[in-house]
Design a protein around this motif. Sequence first.
Motif, PDB file in Angstrom:
ATOM      1  N   ALA A 248       9.476 -17.726  -6.534  1.00 35.51           N
ATOM      2  CA  ALA A 248      10.647 -17.278  -5.763  1.00 35.51           C
ATOM      3  C   ALA A 248      11.366 -16.112  -6.415  1.00 35.51           C
ATOM      4  CB  ALA A 248      11.610 -18.444  -5.552  1.00 35.51           C
ATOM      5  N   GLY A 249      11.393 -16.088  -7.744  1.00 33.95           N
ATOM      6  CA  GLY A 249      12.066 -14.995  -8.435  1.00 33.95           C
ATOM      7  C   GLY A 249      11.337 -13.676  -8.348  1.00 33.95           C
ATOM      8  N   GLU A 250      10.098 -13.704  -7.869  1.00 33.79           N
ATOM      9  CA  GLU A 250       9.284 -12.486  -7.741  1.00 33.79           C
ATOM     10  C   GLU A 250       8.894 -12.238  -6.286  1.00 33.79           C
ATOM     11  OE1 GLU A 250       6.483 -12.619 -11.562  1.00 33.79           O
ATOM     12  OE2 GLU A 250       6.555 -14.516 -10.473  1.00 33.79           O
ATOM     13  N   LEU A 251       9.715 -12.706  -5.369  1.00 34.85           N
ATOM     14  CA  LEU A 251       9.327 -12.654  -3.966  1.00 34.85           C
ATOM     15  C   LEU A 251       9.151 -11.225  -3.462  1.00 34.85           C
ATOM     16  CD1 LEU A 251       8.658 -14.966  -2.132  1.00 34.85           C
ATOM     17  CD2 LEU A 251      10.914 -14.755  -1.076  1.00 34.85           C
ATOM     18  N   ASP A 252      10.002 -10.306  -3.913  1.00 35.47           N
ATOM     19  CA  ASP A 252       9.841  -8.918  -3.484  1.00 35.47           C
ATOM     20  C   ASP A 252       8.496  -8.355  -3.939  1.00 35.47           C
ATOM     21  OD1 ASP A 252      12.239  -8.775  -2.135  1.00 35.47           O
ATOM     22  OD2 ASP A 252      13.354  -7.986  -3.853  1.00 35.47           O
ATOM     23  N   GLN A 253       8.117  -8.665  -5.168  1.00 36.78           N
ATOM     24  CA  GLN A 253       6.828  -8.201  -5.669  1.00 36.78           C
ATOM     25  C   GLN A 253       5.675  -8.864  -4.914  1.00 36.78           C
ATOM     26  OE1 GLN A 253       6.257  -8.817  -9.876  1.00 36.78           O
ATOM     27  NE2 GLN A 253       4.162  -7.985  -9.858  1.00 36.78           N
ATOM     28  N   ALA A 254       5.834 -10.148  -4.626  1.00 34.16           N
ATOM     29  CA  ALA A 254       4.803 -10.856  -3.873  1.00 34.16           C
ATOM     30  C   ALA A 254       4.640 -10.251  -2.476  1.00 34.16           C
ATOM     31  CB  ALA A 254       5.143 -12.336  -3.772  1.00 34.16           C
ATOM     32  N   VAL A 255       5.754  -9.923  -1.824  1.00 34.84           N
ATOM     33  CA  VAL A 255       5.694  -9.321  -0.489  1.00 34.84           C
ATOM     34  C   VAL A 255       5.039  -7.947  -0.553  1.00 34.84           C
ATOM     35  CG1 VAL A 255       7.098  -8.325   1.353  1.00 34.84           C
ATOM     36  CG2 VAL A 255       7.622 -10.609   0.473  1.00 34.84           C
ATOM     37  N   SER A 256       5.446  -7.125  -1.523  1.00 36.51           N
ATOM     38  CA  SER A 256       4.855  -5.789  -1.664  1.00 36.51           C
ATOM     39  C   SER A 256       3.350  -5.871  -1.881  1.00 36.51           C
ATOM     40  CB  SER A 256       5.527  -5.055  -2.827  1.00 36.51           C
ATOM     41  OG  SER A 256       4.918  -3.801  -3.046  1.00 36.51           O
ATOM     42  N   THR A 257       2.938  -6.810  -2.739  1.00 37.91           N
ATOM     43  CA  THR A 257       1.510  -6.996  -2.991  1.00 37.91           C
ATOM     44  C   THR A 257       0.805  -7.510  -1.749  1.00 37.91           C
ATOM     45  OG1 THR A 257       1.981  -7.475  -5.312  1.00 37.91           O
ATOM     46  CG2 THR A 257      -0.180  -8.120  -4.491  1.00 37.91           C
ATOM     47  N   ALA A 258       1.463  -8.410  -1.024  1.00 37.65           N
ATOM     48  CA  ALA A 258       0.872  -8.965   0.197  1.00 37.65           C
ATOM     49  C   ALA A 258       0.607  -7.878   1.227  1.00 37.65           C
ATOM     50  CB  ALA A 258       1.797 -10.033   0.786  1.00 37.65           C
ATOM     51  N   VAL A 259       1.538  -6.948   1.377  1.00 42.43           N
ATOM     52  CA  VAL A 259       1.353  -5.850   2.332  1.00 42.43           C
ATOM     53  C   VAL A 259       0.145  -5.000   1.932  1.00 42.43           C
ATOM     54  CG1 VAL A 259       2.362  -3.724   3.237  1.00 42.43           C
ATOM     55  CG2 VAL A 259       3.772  -5.780   3.034  1.00 42.43           C
ATOM     56  N   THR A 260       0.093  -4.619   0.663  1.00 43.74           N
ATOM     57  CA  THR A 260      -1.038  -3.814   0.197  1.00 43.74           C
ATOM     58  C   THR A 260      -2.342  -4.577   0.360  1.00 43.74           C
ATOM     59  OG1 THR A 260       0.381  -2.714  -1.415  1.00 43.74           O
ATOM     60  CG2 THR A 260      -1.991  -2.561  -1.770  1.00 43.74           C
ATOM     61  N   ALA A 261      -2.317  -5.870   0.025  1.00 41.98           N
ATOM     62  CA  ALA A 261      -3.523  -6.683   0.113  1.00 41.98           C
ATOM     63  C   ALA A 261      -4.031  -6.798   1.546  1.00 41.98           C
ATOM     64  CB  ALA A 261      -3.254  -8.077  -0.453  1.00 41.98           C
ATOM     65  N   ARG A 262      -3.118  -6.739   2.521  1.00 38.38           N
ATOM     66  CA  ARG A 262      -3.552  -6.877   3.912  1.00 38.38           C
ATOM     67  C   ARG A 262      -3.989  -5.556   4.530  1.00 38.38           C
ATOM     68  NH1 ARG A 262      -5.945  -8.075   8.417  1.00 38.38           N
ATOM     69  NH2 ARG A 262      -7.321  -7.425   6.741  1.00 38.38           N
ATOM     70  N   VAL A 263      -3.306  -4.459   4.189  1.00 39.23           N
ATOM     71  CA  VAL A 263      -3.582  -3.209   4.902  1.00 39.23           C
ATOM     72  C   VAL A 263      -4.412  -2.226   4.106  1.00 39.23           C
ATOM     73  CG1 VAL A 263      -1.470  -3.467   6.251  1.00 39.23           C
ATOM     74  CG2 VAL A 263      -1.453  -2.024   4.184  1.00 39.23           C
ATOM     75  N   GLN A 264      -4.866  -2.615   2.901  1.00 37.21           N
ATOM     76  CA  GLN A 264      -5.737  -1.701   2.160  1.00 37.21           C
ATOM     77  C   GLN A 264      -6.923  -1.317   3.042  1.00 37.21           C
ATOM     78  OE1 GLN A 264      -8.186  -3.524  -0.967  1.00 37.21           O
ATOM     79  NE2 GLN A 264      -7.355  -5.534  -0.386  1.00 37.21           N
ATOM     80  N   ASN A 265      -7.313  -0.047   2.967  1.00 40.34           N
ATOM     81  CA  ASN A 265      -8.440   0.446   3.755  1.00 40.34           C
ATOM     82  C   ASN A 265      -8.227   0.236   5.261  1.00 40.34           C
ATOM     83  OD1 ASN A 265     -10.952   1.821   3.195  1.00 40.34           O
ATOM     84  ND2 ASN A 265     -12.006   0.063   4.072  1.00 40.34           N
ATOM     85  N   ASN A 266      -6.975   0.401   5.689  1.00 43.74           N
ATOM     86  CA  ASN A 266      -6.589   0.192   7.090  1.00 43.74           C
ATOM     87  C   ASN A 266      -6.848  -1.246   7.541  1.00 43.74           C
ATOM     88  OD1 ASN A 266      -6.078   2.930   6.974  1.00 43.74           O
ATOM     89  ND2 ASN A 266      -7.914   3.521   8.105  1.00 43.74           N
ATOM     90  N   GLY A 267      -6.827  -2.175   6.582  1.00 44.59           N
ATOM     91  CA  GLY A 267      -7.058  -3.575   6.898  1.00 44.59           C
ATOM     92  C   GLY A 267      -8.514  -3.945   7.025  1.00 44.59           C
TER      93      GLY A 267
END
Length: 465
Positions: A248-267
């Motif tokens: 929970a204390g790293e939720l912003d980092q987790a969200v940022s990583t989640a976005v990159t992890a999903r849309v890398q290479n246009n998804g």
Amino acid sequence: MPIATVNPTTGETLKTFEPLGPDGIEERVAKADRAFRAYRGTDFASRSALLASAADLLDKERDEIARTMTTEMGKTLAAARAEAAKCAKAMRWYAANGERLLADEHPAQSDVEDSGAHRAVVRYRPLGVVLAVMPWNFPLWQVVRFAAPALMAGNTGLLKHASNVPQTALYLGELFRRAGFPEGCFQTLLIQSSAVDAVLRDPRVAAATLTGSEGAGRAVAAVAGDAIKPTVLELGGSDPFVVMPSAAGELDQAVSTAVTARVQNNGQSCIAAKRFIVHADVYDAFAERFGRAMGGLTVGDPMEESTDIGPLSTEQGRADLEELVQDALGQGARALCGARRPESRQAGWFYEPTVLTDVTPRMRIHREEAFGPVATLYRVPDLDAAVELANDTPFGLSSNVWTRDEDEQRRFAADLQAGGVFFNGMTASHPALPFGGVKRSGYGRELSAQGIRAFCNVTTLWYGR
């Protein structure tokens, strides 16, 4: 499907190529076989120098080949440059480590004597000509992660690349030739998928590797099995991205990583995180931030540095993704963002970043791989439910888990059905780490020591007293 460069940003066909006929295929297979007979006798120092030379060429030509990749399959120019740099790095890694990874092994002397010998050695020898059937989504990296270890081991290669990236495929064949590899060591075959069967059955071809769809993997595995030839398969994935309350204390980092992890290479990546499994205690906060971040991405021309997401690679690919999304929405799923084509793009195969919630097992997207910038978001009550849902997929390529609890880490490490478990970070491939999956994600491993040994004859040398 014609062998052609079709720009997915505009839909324009830029260049078409005639596939090789039987005579052209025979010429290249024969050349690869002749090259192997000589190349297999070269020493590691010579092969290392050749790989390093190929890496140097690729570094010099990074911008040029990056533009070719972006033109052919739509990845952003920044991503294409990074891919070329990663390929050069992998070549240098195998150039530096190949001899060590394939060094002779000496069993314990007590075991040697027990076998009746005074000496025994395990030696890794090259197999021969390896056929590689490769996809379009990482048109350089998928090839190099096979080619670098295979060439360093003393094999020769034949590349059947995806039909929509012919210029990248031809570049790769020429790259190794220009780097100084003997003629025939690595060649591109511009052929249709229907011609792969005959090439794989050719007795001069020793093995095959494929990265691609489940259907393509089944077809190659069936032929190779009938011909009794080894294969390595890296197929689809529907990787989970689990978030637990201890993060929970790293939720912003987790969200940022989640976005990159999903849309890398246009998804469009087998190892992209696709299913986001979030504990109820942090679900609402994660969902709000994740939906906002995904919806705020810039969709546009992949040649522009400001673009986050370019087009999907093919018109059919977009149609398949739309079908999955519409099926889910029609059965009660909700979209936090996206779920449509961008109104500002009248040409090209673009699709807005999408987050779907309220997904249920009866929806196709719960079971099928979404190959594009579409995420599914799930709420779970506890660790047991998170593990169960993460494993509730026919695939098992990789996984991501955000938790700072060591007991939870041990549980996920023990129970997740995947070829990799990445804690508090994003799944990525590295030449020093084995890469591959389980279940319908394939079998065998690429990269690391396992990758270079995959196409070696592991030979026992036994010397009697």
